[in-house]
Scaffold this active site. Sequence first.
Site, PDB file in Angstrom:
ATOM      1  N   LYS A 282      -2.693  -0.790  -6.246  1.00 10.60           N
ATOM      2  CA  LYS A 282      -3.584   0.345  -5.790  1.00 10.60           C
ATOM      3  C   LYS A 282      -3.641   1.273  -7.072  1.00 10.60           C
ATOM      4  CE  LYS A 282      -2.320   0.895  -0.858  1.00 10.60           C
ATOM      5  NZ  LYS A 282      -1.086   0.060  -0.979  1.00 10.60           N
TER       6      LYS A 282
HETATM    7  O1  LIG Z   1      -4.370   0.684   3.995  1.00 12.54           O
HETATM    8  C1  LIG Z   1      -3.227   0.327   3.635  1.00 12.54           C
HETATM    9  C2  LIG Z   1      -3.167  -0.177   2.468  1.00 12.54           C
HETATM   10  C3  LIG Z   1      -1.861  -0.731   2.074  1.00 12.54           C
HETATM   11  N1  LIG Z   1      -0.851  -0.947   3.066  1.00 12.54           N
HETATM   12  C4  LIG Z   1       0.408  -1.415   2.550  1.00 12.54           C
HETATM   13  O2  LIG Z   1       0.741  -2.604   3.235  1.00 12.54           O
HETATM   14  C5  LIG Z   1       2.064  -2.674   3.408  1.00 12.54           C
HETATM   15  C6  LIG Z   1       2.013  -2.375   5.018  1.00 12.54           C
HETATM   16  O3  LIG Z   1       3.535  -2.554   5.542  1.00 12.54           O
HETATM   17  P1  LIG Z   1       3.970  -2.590   6.999  1.00 12.54           P
HETATM   18  O4  LIG Z   1       5.270  -2.826   6.928  1.00 12.54           O
HETATM   19  O5  LIG Z   1       3.404  -4.084   7.460  1.00 12.54           O
HETATM   20  O6  LIG Z   1       3.061  -1.422   7.847  1.00 12.54           O
HETATM   21  C7  LIG Z   1       2.766  -1.465   2.640  1.00 12.54           C
HETATM   22  O7  LIG Z   1       3.098  -2.010   1.446  1.00 12.54           O
HETATM   23  C8  LIG Z   1       1.642  -0.259   2.627  1.00 12.54           C
HETATM   24  O8  LIG Z   1       2.017   0.416   1.527  1.00 12.54           O
HETATM   25  C9  LIG Z   1      -0.878  -0.245   3.978  1.00 12.54           C
HETATM   26  O9  LIG Z   1      -0.021  -0.109   5.079  1.00 12.54           O
HETATM   27  N2  LIG Z   1      -2.415   0.250   4.340  1.00 12.54           N
END
Ligand SMILES: O=c1ccn([C@@H]2O[C@H](COP(=O)(O)O)[C@@H](O)[C@H]2O)c(=O)[nH]1
Length: 302
Positions: free
Chosen positions: A111
């Site tokens: 990001k």
């Molecule tokens: O909109 C967004 C962008 C990035 N993330 C990232 O994805 C994973 C989600 O993790 P989970 O454990 O599947 O919830 C995490 O690394 C976030 O920083 C997001 O969730 N939403």
Amino acid sequence: MTPADAVSQTEPVVSAGSFGERLNGAFGRFGRLCVGIDPHSWLLTEWGLPDTAAGAERFGRLVVEASAGLVGIVKPQVAFYERFGSAGYLALERVLGDARAAGLLVIADVKRGDLGTSVEAYGQAWLSPGSPLEADAITLNPYMGVGSLASTIALAADANKGLFLLAATSNPEAAALQQAVLAGGAQAGRTVAASVLDQVQDINSAATGHAGMGSVGVVLGATVALADFGIDIHAPSTAVTTPVLAPGFGHQGANSADVASLFGGYAQGVIVSESRSVLSAGPHHVADEITRRVTEAGATRG
Ligand SMILES: O=c1ccn([C@@H]2O[C@H](COP(=O)(O)O)[C@@H](O)[C@H]2O)c(=O)[nH]1
């Protein structure tokens, strides 16, 4: 057996071509599931690992080993390595190296965003062939203007790499900003989120000649109603398939069986990203959990 061995015992890996072509190959072979590599402190504890750079390295390498041959894409969350400083970066370099050696497509969730010359340096760090942090794609923050990313978009295209620009993210705090309507410029009247998506589609149309899978994508959360962000899921404005990195499945509540209803005309490009829901299975069951979730997402294969 190493991760690379696991892959070489199955079909050949699609390792050439643009990022869009390789993503399409990964979809065809493995489906849409992307395993997140997020070494949260509590997960390291649950995995019996220390909350250190060495623990995060072991965790990441085990997740890569479990993923190889089952899914085509992994997404390391760089923040969880960055918290250990230079030792964390060294750990991440080794995880990235394993993943690439196993033929996995790697989306580094970094990001980054800045003005042109600075964001180009981020591109060099994460996307230049031979860089210690080389990934296949990175996430970018377009809130200094999509135009500020032009040099990195060009760099990615030259190196056959991919990008995912944040458009409508899965976290509820982002809605007010991303649903805001632009007051001026070529995108006046569009929401911030829709404007990012429009510009990405224009970039892909110009690059691909109006066919196939683009190499520049967007992040669209699976937890949000895209209509609230001014995005009409029934009307992609281009015939080029837009890659969509879709977090929000699993732990955040969305269900991979709902890809078609959530993303409509964009479903073809959706990467189902899951981290905690898979990783909380623990080191001995994570491969089984990945298999279960690949099967669950089976109806959404490319
Ligand atoms: O909109 C967004 C962008 C990035 N993330 C990232 O994805 C994973 C989600 O993790 P989970 O454990 O599947 O919830 C995490 O690394 C976030 O920083 C997001 O969730 N939403």
